[in-house]
Design a protein around this motif. Structure first.
Motif, short mmCIF file in Angstrom:
data_model
loop_
_atom_site.label_atom_id
_atom_site.label_comp_id
_atom_site.label_asym_id
_atom_site.label_seq_id
_atom_site.Cartn_x
_atom_site.Cartn_y
_atom_site.Cartn_z
N UNK A 79 11.81 55.24 6.86
CA UNK A 79 12.74 56.36 6.91
C UNK A 79 13.37 56.63 5.54
N UNK A 80 13.70 55.53 4.84
CA UNK A 80 14.29 55.69 3.50
C UNK A 80 13.27 56.29 2.53
N UNK A 81 12.00 55.90 2.69
CA UNK A 81 10.96 56.48 1.83
C UNK A 81 10.82 57.98 2.10
N UNK A 82 10.95 58.33 3.35
CA UNK A 82 10.88 59.74 3.72
C UNK A 82 12.05 60.51 3.10
N UNK A 83 13.24 59.91 3.13
CA UNK A 83 14.40 60.53 2.49
C UNK A 83 14.16 60.67 0.99
N UNK A 84 13.57 59.62 0.40
CA UNK A 84 13.29 59.67 -1.03
C UNK A 84 12.32 60.80 -1.36
N UNK A 85 11.35 61.05 -0.48
CA UNK A 85 10.42 62.14 -0.81
C UNK A 85 11.12 63.51 -0.71
N UNK A 86 12.12 63.62 0.16
CA UNK A 86 12.93 64.86 0.18
C UNK A 86 13.76 64.94 -1.11
#
Ligand SMILES: Nc1ncnc2c1ncn2[C@@H]1O[C@H](COP(=O)(O)OP(=O)(O)OP(=O)(O)O)[C@@H](O)[C@H]1O
Ligand SMILES: [Mg+2]
Length: 236
Positions: free
Chosen positions: A140-147
Motif C-alpha cells: 500500500x505504501x508503494x502504491x502511495x509512493x507511485x501516486x
C-alpha cells in the motif's frame, strides 16, 4: 483541457472500447466508473498511446492522437497506471527525485523541494520513511509512493488508474485527501476507480462504463445511490 473523441480499441478482433467520447475541463475532477473488464484501463491506455486506437485525443487544443507516450508525459500530464512504478533499490526520496528528474533540470531543485514538502504533508508517514528503500515499504505504501511520484511533477493533468485498489481505509483516506489537495492546486484530474461512493464524493463529474461503452454521464453527486451505478456494477 482533454477531449477524447470516438475512441475505439480492438484486441485482435474483439472490441474492448467502442466509440467512447469523454471530456475533462480545466480544474475539473472527472471519474470513470464501471465493473471489472468494462474497459476503463484500456481507455486510459488509449489516451496515452500505450495501445493502438481509432478516434481522436486532444489536449489543450493540441491533437495528441498519435503522440508517443513519453512526449505526452512532457506536456504537463501524469499517468499513474494500475502497476506500481517504484524502484525497490532506491529509497523513497530517490524515487521521488528520479520521477522528477527532467523537471529538476528545467525548473530547478527549489521547485522540487517545494513540491516535496507539500507532498510529505499529505502522504502520512512517507516523510519519516524517506531514507528507506522502497522495496521495504508495504504494498500500500508503494502504491502511495507511485501516486507521490506523479504529484512531484506538479502536473496540470493528473490521470490515475485505481489508486486506492487494495489500500487500507487509512491509506485510502489519504488518497482522497490528496485528490482534494490537487483540486486546490488547480490540477485537472481524470480518475478510474472501483471505490464508487468515495470517488463520486471527491469528483465533479462521472462517466459510467459498461462493456466498452459509456452508458451514462453527469454530475458525480447525482450518481450517489443511482440506478445507473447499480446496473453498471451488478448488471441488473
Ligand atoms: N492486452 C489485452 N489483450 C486482449 N484483451 C485484453 C487486453 N487487455 C484487456 N483486454 C480485455 O479488454 C476488456 C477491458 O479490459 P480493461 O482492463 O480495460 O478493463 P477495466 O475496466 O480496466 O477492468 P478492471 O476494473 O478489472 O481493471 C476486458 O474484456 C479484457 O479482458
Ligand atoms: Mg483496469
Amino acid at each position: 483541457m482533454l477531449k477524447i473523441e470516438n475512441v475505439s480499441v480492438y484486441y485482435d478482433k474483439a472490441i474492448a472500447i467502442d466509440n467512447v467520447s469523454i471530456e475533462v475541463k480545466y480544474n475539473e475532477a472527472v471519474c470513470v466508473l464501471g465493473s471489472n473488464g468494462a474497459g476503463k484501463t484500456t481507455l486510459l491506455n488509449a489516451i496515452f498511446n500505450v495501445v493502438p486506437k481509432l478516434g481522436r485525443v486532444v489536449l489543450n487544443n493540441i491533437d495528441i492522437t498519435n503522440t508517443p507516450t513519453h512526449k505526452i508525459a512532457k506536456m504537463g500530464v501524469v499517468y499513474v497506471t494500475d502497476k506500481r512504478t517504484v524502484f525497490n533499490d532506491l529509497n523513497v526520496y530517490e524515487n521521488l527525485e528520479i520521477a522528477a528528474f527532467d523537471i529538476i533540470k528545467s525548473s530547478g531543485r527549489k521547485f522540487f523541494e517545494k513540491n516535496l514538502s507539500a507532498i510529505f504533508e499529505h502522504f502520512g508517514n512517507l516523510e519519516e520513511k524517506q531514507k528507506l528503500k522502497a522495496g521495504y515499504l508495504s504494498g500500500g505504501e508503494q502504491q502511495m509512493l507511485s501516486v507521490a511520484q506523479g504529484l512531484i511533477r506538479a502536473p496540470k493533468l493528473f490521470v490515475m488508474d485505481e489508486p486506492t485498489a487494495g489500500l487500507s481505509p487509512k491509506l485510502m483516506g489519504y488518497v482522497f485527501d490528496i485528490i482534494a489537495f490537487m483540486k486546490k492546486q488547480k490540477m485537472t484530474i481524470l480518475i478510474v476507480e472501483q471505490n464508487v461512493n468515495k470517488t463520486l464524493m471527491a469528483t465533479d463529474r462521472a462517466y459510467i462504463m459498461e462493456v466498452g461503452k459509456i452508458k451514462d454521464s453527469g454530475n458525480s453527486k447525482d450518481f450517489l445511490d443511482s440506478e445507473s451505478i447499480k446496473k453498471a456494477y451488478l448488471g441488473g
